[in-house]
Each structure stands twice: as structure tokens, then as C-alpha cells.
Design a protein around this motif. Structure first.
Motif, PDB file in Angstrom:
ATOM      1  N   THR A   1      -0.951   3.063  -3.067  1.00 24.18           N
ATOM      2  CA  THR A   1      -0.688   3.960  -4.203  1.00 24.18           C
ATOM      3  C   THR A   1      -0.060   3.177  -5.351  1.00 24.18           C
ATOM      4  O   THR A   1       0.843   2.370  -5.140  1.00 24.18           O
ATOM      5  CB  THR A   1       0.276   5.095  -3.787  1.00 24.18           C
ATOM      6  OG1 THR A   1      -0.270   5.786  -2.668  1.00 24.18           O
ATOM      7  CG2 THR A   1       0.494   6.079  -4.919  1.00 24.18           C
ATOM      8  N   LEU A   2      -0.546   3.440  -6.556  1.00 23.16           N
ATOM      9  CA  LEU A   2       0.065   2.901  -7.770  1.00 23.16           C
ATOM     10  C   LEU A   2       0.418   4.092  -8.651  1.00 23.16           C
ATOM     11  O   LEU A   2      -0.441   4.908  -8.993  1.00 23.16           O
ATOM     12  CB  LEU A   2      -0.898   1.963  -8.504  1.00 23.16           C
ATOM     13  CG  LEU A   2      -0.325   1.315  -9.767  1.00 23.16           C
ATOM     14  CD1 LEU A   2       0.820   0.362  -9.417  1.00 23.16           C
ATOM     15  CD2 LEU A   2      -1.415   0.575 -10.526  1.00 23.16           C
ATOM     16  N   LYS A   3       1.711   4.207  -8.996  1.00 18.82           N
ATOM     17  CA  LYS A   3       2.194   5.309  -9.826  1.00 18.82           C
ATOM     18  C   LYS A   3       2.700   4.752 -11.150  1.00 18.82           C
ATOM     19  O   LYS A   3       3.470   3.794 -11.166  1.00 18.82           O
ATOM     20  CB  LYS A   3       3.362   6.029  -9.152  1.00 18.82           C
ATOM     21  CG  LYS A   3       3.055   6.626  -7.809  1.00 18.82           C
ATOM     22  CD  LYS A   3       4.313   7.226  -7.195  1.00 18.82           C
ATOM     23  CE  LYS A   3       4.063   7.788  -5.822  1.00 18.82           C
ATOM     24  NZ  LYS A   3       5.277   8.354  -5.232  1.00 18.82           N
TER      25      LYS A   3
ATOM     26  N   SER B   1      -4.475   6.485  -5.852  1.00 20.57           N
ATOM     27  CA  SER B   1      -4.245   6.087  -4.469  1.00 20.57           C
ATOM     28  C   SER B   1      -5.506   6.256  -3.653  1.00 20.57           C
ATOM     29  O   SER B   1      -6.440   6.954  -4.062  1.00 20.57           O
ATOM     30  CB  SER B   1      -3.096   6.890  -3.846  1.00 20.57           C
ATOM     31  OG  SER B   1      -3.474   8.223  -3.657  1.00 20.57           O
ATOM     32  N   GLY B   2      -5.508   5.616  -2.494  1.00 19.67           N
ATOM     33  CA  GLY B   2      -6.647   5.753  -1.601  1.00 19.67           C
ATOM     34  C   GLY B   2      -6.460   4.947  -0.340  1.00 19.67           C
ATOM     35  O   GLY B   2      -5.589   4.078  -0.249  1.00 19.67           O
ATOM     36  N   LEU B   3      -7.297   5.253   0.637  1.00 21.55           N
ATOM     37  CA  LEU B   3      -7.303   4.555   1.916  1.00 21.55           C
ATOM     38  C   LEU B   3      -7.892   3.167   1.699  1.00 21.55           C
ATOM     39  O   LEU B   3      -8.980   3.023   1.148  1.00 21.55           O
ATOM     40  CB  LEU B   3      -8.131   5.347   2.926  1.00 21.55           C
ATOM     41  CG  LEU B   3      -8.120   4.902   4.373  1.00 21.55           C
ATOM     42  CD1 LEU B   3      -6.715   4.970   4.959  1.00 21.55           C
ATOM     43  CD2 LEU B   3      -9.061   5.766   5.192  1.00 21.55           C
ATOM     44  N   MET B   4      -7.155   2.147   2.126  1.00 25.04           N
ATOM     45  CA  MET B   4      -7.578   0.769   1.888  1.00 25.04           C
ATOM     46  C   MET B   4      -8.778   0.393   2.756  1.00 25.04           C
ATOM     47  O   MET B   4      -8.977   0.922   3.833  1.00 25.04           O
ATOM     48  CB  MET B   4      -6.414  -0.192   2.138  1.00 25.04           C
ATOM     49  CG  MET B   4      -5.293  -0.005   1.147  1.00 25.04           C
ATOM     50  SD  MET B   4      -3.935  -1.150   1.386  1.00 25.04           S
ATOM     51  CE  MET B   4      -4.687  -2.657   0.799  1.00 25.04           C
ATOM     52  N   HIS B   5      -9.554  -0.549   2.250  1.00 26.25           N
ATOM     53  CA  HIS B   5     -10.757  -1.049   2.918  1.00 26.25           C
ATOM     54  C   HIS B   5     -10.313  -2.022   4.019  1.00 26.25           C
ATOM     55  O   HIS B   5      -9.824  -3.107   3.747  1.00 26.25           O
ATOM     56  CB  HIS B   5     -11.621  -1.767   1.882  1.00 26.25           C
ATOM     57  CG  HIS B   5     -12.911  -2.262   2.413  1.00 26.25           C
ATOM     58  ND1 HIS B   5     -13.057  -3.501   2.952  1.00 26.25           N
ATOM     59  CD2 HIS B   5     -14.111  -1.667   2.487  1.00 26.25           C
ATOM     60  CE1 HIS B   5     -14.294  -3.666   3.340  1.00 26.25           C
ATOM     61  NE2 HIS B   5     -14.964  -2.566   3.057  1.00 26.25           N
ATOM     62  N   ASN B   6     -10.447  -1.598   5.271  1.00 31.06           N
ATOM     63  CA  ASN B   6     -10.038  -2.414   6.408  1.00 31.06           C
ATOM     64  C   ASN B   6     -10.858  -1.969   7.610  1.00 31.06           C
ATOM     65  O   ASN B   6     -11.098  -0.772   7.790  1.00 31.06           O
ATOM     66  CB  ASN B   6      -8.540  -2.223   6.668  1.00 31.06           C
ATOM     67  CG  ASN B   6      -8.000  -3.141   7.728  1.00 31.06           C
ATOM     68  OD1 ASN B   6      -8.592  -3.332   8.776  1.00 31.06           O
ATOM     69  ND2 ASN B   6      -6.848  -3.720   7.444  1.00 31.06           N
TER      70      ASN B   6
ATOM     71  N   VAL C   1       6.564   1.802 -16.696  1.00 32.09           N
ATOM     72  CA  VAL C   1       7.164   1.482 -15.399  1.00 32.09           C
ATOM     73  C   VAL C   1       6.188   1.910 -14.311  1.00 32.09           C
ATOM     74  O   VAL C   1       5.666   3.026 -14.337  1.00 32.09           O
ATOM     75  CB  VAL C   1       8.520   2.210 -15.230  1.00 32.09           C
ATOM     76  CG1 VAL C   1       9.089   1.988 -13.844  1.00 32.09           C
ATOM     77  CG2 VAL C   1       9.511   1.740 -16.294  1.00 32.09           C
ATOM     78  N   TYR C   2       5.964   1.011 -13.346  1.00 35.45           N
ATOM     79  CA  TYR C   2       5.008   1.249 -12.270  1.00 35.45           C
ATOM     80  C   TYR C   2       5.697   1.111 -10.907  1.00 35.45           C
ATOM     81  O   TYR C   2       6.597   0.292 -10.739  1.00 35.45           O
ATOM     82  CB  TYR C   2       3.850   0.247 -12.335  1.00 35.45           C
ATOM     83  CG  TYR C   2       2.967   0.439 -13.539  1.00 35.45           C
ATOM     84  CD1 TYR C   2       1.807   1.192 -13.451  1.00 35.45           C
ATOM     85  CD2 TYR C   2       3.295  -0.133 -14.769  1.00 35.45           C
ATOM     86  CE1 TYR C   2       0.985   1.370 -14.557  1.00 35.45           C
ATOM     87  CE2 TYR C   2       2.486   0.045 -15.873  1.00 35.45           C
ATOM     88  CZ  TYR C   2       1.326   0.789 -15.761  1.00 35.45           C
ATOM     89  OH  TYR C   2       0.533   0.976 -16.854  1.00 35.45           O
ATOM     90  N   ILE C   3       5.220   1.900  -9.953  1.00 32.08           N
ATOM     91  CA  ILE C   3       5.692   1.817  -8.570  1.00 32.08           C
ATOM     92  C   ILE C   3       4.461   1.645  -7.688  1.00 32.08           C
ATOM     93  O   ILE C   3       3.515   2.434  -7.774  1.00 32.08           O
ATOM     94  CB  ILE C   3       6.473   3.079  -8.157  1.00 32.08           C
ATOM     95  CG1 ILE C   3       7.713   3.238  -9.038  1.00 32.08           C
ATOM     96  CG2 ILE C   3       6.851   3.024  -6.680  1.00 32.08           C
ATOM     97  CD1 ILE C   3       8.407   4.580  -8.895  1.00 32.08           C
ATOM     98  N   GLU C   4       4.488   0.614  -6.865  1.00 30.76           N
ATOM     99  CA  GLU C   4       3.391   0.343  -5.934  1.00 30.76           C
ATOM    100  C   GLU C   4       3.899   0.578  -4.520  1.00 30.76           C
ATOM    101  O   GLU C   4       4.977   0.113  -4.163  1.00 30.76           O
ATOM    102  CB  GLU C   4       2.916  -1.099  -6.093  1.00 30.76           C
ATOM    103  CG  GLU C   4       1.770  -1.463  -5.202  1.00 30.76           C
ATOM    104  CD  GLU C   4       1.343  -2.917  -5.339  1.00 30.76           C
ATOM    105  OE1 GLU C   4       0.322  -3.274  -4.755  1.00 30.76           O
ATOM    106  OE2 GLU C   4       2.043  -3.703  -6.016  1.00 30.76           O
ATOM    107  N   GLN C   5       3.117   1.308  -3.706  1.00 34.28           N
ATOM    108  CA  GLN C   5       3.523   1.617  -2.332  1.00 34.28           C
ATOM    109  C   GLN C   5       2.355   1.432  -1.386  1.00 34.28           C
ATOM    110  O   GLN C   5       1.197   1.608  -1.770  1.00 34.28           O
ATOM    111  CB  GLN C   5       3.980   3.072  -2.207  1.00 34.28           C
ATOM    112  CG  GLN C   5       5.257   3.413  -2.896  1.00 34.28           C
ATOM    113  CD  GLN C   5       5.601   4.891  -2.729  1.00 34.28           C
ATOM    114  OE1 GLN C   5       4.737   5.740  -2.759  1.00 34.28           O
ATOM    115  NE2 GLN C   5       6.879   5.169  -2.559  1.00 34.28           N
ATOM    116  N   LYS C   6       2.699   1.105  -0.130  1.00 37.96           N
ATOM    117  CA  LYS C   6       1.730   1.123   0.958  1.00 37.96           C
ATOM    118  C   LYS C   6       2.334   1.946   2.082  1.00 37.96           C
ATOM    119  O   LYS C   6       3.511   1.801   2.400  1.00 37.96           O
ATOM    120  CB  LYS C   6       1.428  -0.286   1.468  1.00 37.96           C
ATOM    121  CG  LYS C   6       0.617  -1.116   0.506  1.00 37.96           C
ATOM    122  CD  LYS C   6       0.301  -2.473   1.091  1.00 37.96           C
ATOM    123  CE  LYS C   6      -0.429  -3.344   0.090  1.00 37.96           C
ATOM    124  NZ  LYS C   6      -0.661  -4.689   0.625  1.00 37.96           N
TER     125      LYS C   6
END
Length: 194
Positions: free
Chosen positions: A18-20, A73-78, A125-130
Motif C-alpha cells: 500500500t502507498l498512501k 494498494s494491491g496483492l503483490m505478484h509472488n 507526505v507518503y506512507i508505504e506499508q506491507k
């Protein structure tokens, strides 16, 4: 003749990226920066501190999850990430995320819509989460379930390929629940240098 409606449930498992982008008006920005300076932190770092929200004393923003943000946001490619499809309480199909990539096969297995997002360098301002785990359960009611009627939306952003959305004949999916653990969190600020 009426056909019986079927309950479709889609479960997502894996890692959510997710990137906010934080959206504050000028009054909120000034108030947030004053509280952050009292804590001797720049605003982007203060937003990650749980005690910052206690000092804000705003009932509408009790934690980072309630910050006004524009979010991608989204489900990562793995290869280990999966999508399960349940119809009327019975598991009908399971897909691994790499199988959605159209370039993998001569003939695509599924309907995939790719969107490339490039405009993510705006000042702010950005917030990155996993987050990892049970990313979400989504439900809807359909006339007749078919894998051919599914459309998968993939986003390409910051070298990430993400599963953003799944629709069945354009039916809106209702989010039910998720059980995840935040494994990564970072914040930063992009400023304009004149």
C-alpha cells in the motif's frame, strides 16, 4: 424461468503493498506539524508514531488507519500468493498470482486489465506499508458463476505488479474481513525545490 442466485466469495492470501498520500488542508497541515515539532520529529516520521495520534486529540483520526489519504494498494505478484473462489460454500478454484500475467502464456487464461501508474512523484507526505496474511474476503451474489466472467485488474507502480481488483460481470464485491500483520512501514516526504 428464474435461476437460483449463487453466493460468490473470493479470498486473497499473500502480501499487500500500500502507498498512501496524506491529504491535509492547510489548517490541518499546520496543526499536525506543530504537534510533530513538539515531539521533535518531522511530520512524515511523526505519522508513524502511535503516540502522535494521542497528542493530536482528534476523535476522527485516532490512528494511522484513519488519516485522510489517497491510497493505491494491491496483492503483490509472488508465486506463493493465492486467490480462492468459493461458490455457495464450496471451493471451486484456486489461482496463483503469476498465472494472471498475460505474457506467461500464448493464450491468456483469464481476462486481465493492466493499468500503469506513473504520476506518484507529486509533492506531499507518503506512507508505504506491507501487510502479510489473509488479505481479504470479498463477497457478492451472481446469477451463474463462471471463471470466464471474471476480470482481474493489475496495477504497475514503482516496479510492483499488484492485483488491484476482481470483478465478476462487473458485480461490485463487498469487503467482509481481513487478518494481516504489518511487516513493513515507511514514510517520506517529497518537496519541491525552487
Amino acid at each position: 424461468m428464474n435461476t437460483a442466485l449463487q453466493k460468490l466469495k473470493i479470498n486473497l492470501f499473500g502480501e499487500l503493498w500500500t502507498l498512501k498520500k496524506v491529504l491535509l488542508n492547510t489548517i490541518e497541515q499546520e496543526y499536525f506539524e506543530n504537534i510533530a515539532s513538539r515531539l521533535k520529529l518531522p511530520l512524515h516520521q511523526a505519522l508513524l508514531d502511535p503516540f502522535f495520534y494521542h497528542h493530536l486529540r482528534l476523535n476522527t483520526i485516532p490512528n494511522i488507519d484513519k488519516l485522510p489519504c489517497k491510497e493505491v494498494s494491491g496483492l503483490m505478484h509472488n508465486s506463493s500468493h493465492q486467490i480462492e473462489f468459493w461458490v455457495n460454500g464450496k471451493k471451486t478454484e484456486k489461482i496463483n498470482i503469476p498465472n494472471l500475467e498475460p505474457s506467461q502464456y500464448l493464450f491468456p487464461l483469464y481476462q486481465v486489465k493492466n493499468v500503469i501508474i506513473t504520476k506518484i512523484n507529486a509533492p506531499g507526505v507518503y506512507i508505504e506499508q506491507k501487510e502479510k496474511g489473509f488479505i481479504g474476503s470479498y463477497e457478492t451474489v451472481v446469477d451463474n458463476f463462471s471463471m470466464d466472467d471474471l476480470t482481474f485488474s493489475l496495477l504497475e507502480i514503482n516496479n510492483h505488479l499488484l492485483l488491484d481488483n476482481i470483478t465478476h460481470q462487473h458485480a461490485k464485491m463487498v469487503f467482509k474481513k481481513k487478518e494481516t500483520l504489518i511487516t513493513y512501514q515507511n514514510s517520506y516526504e517529497i518537496v519541491v525545490i525552487e
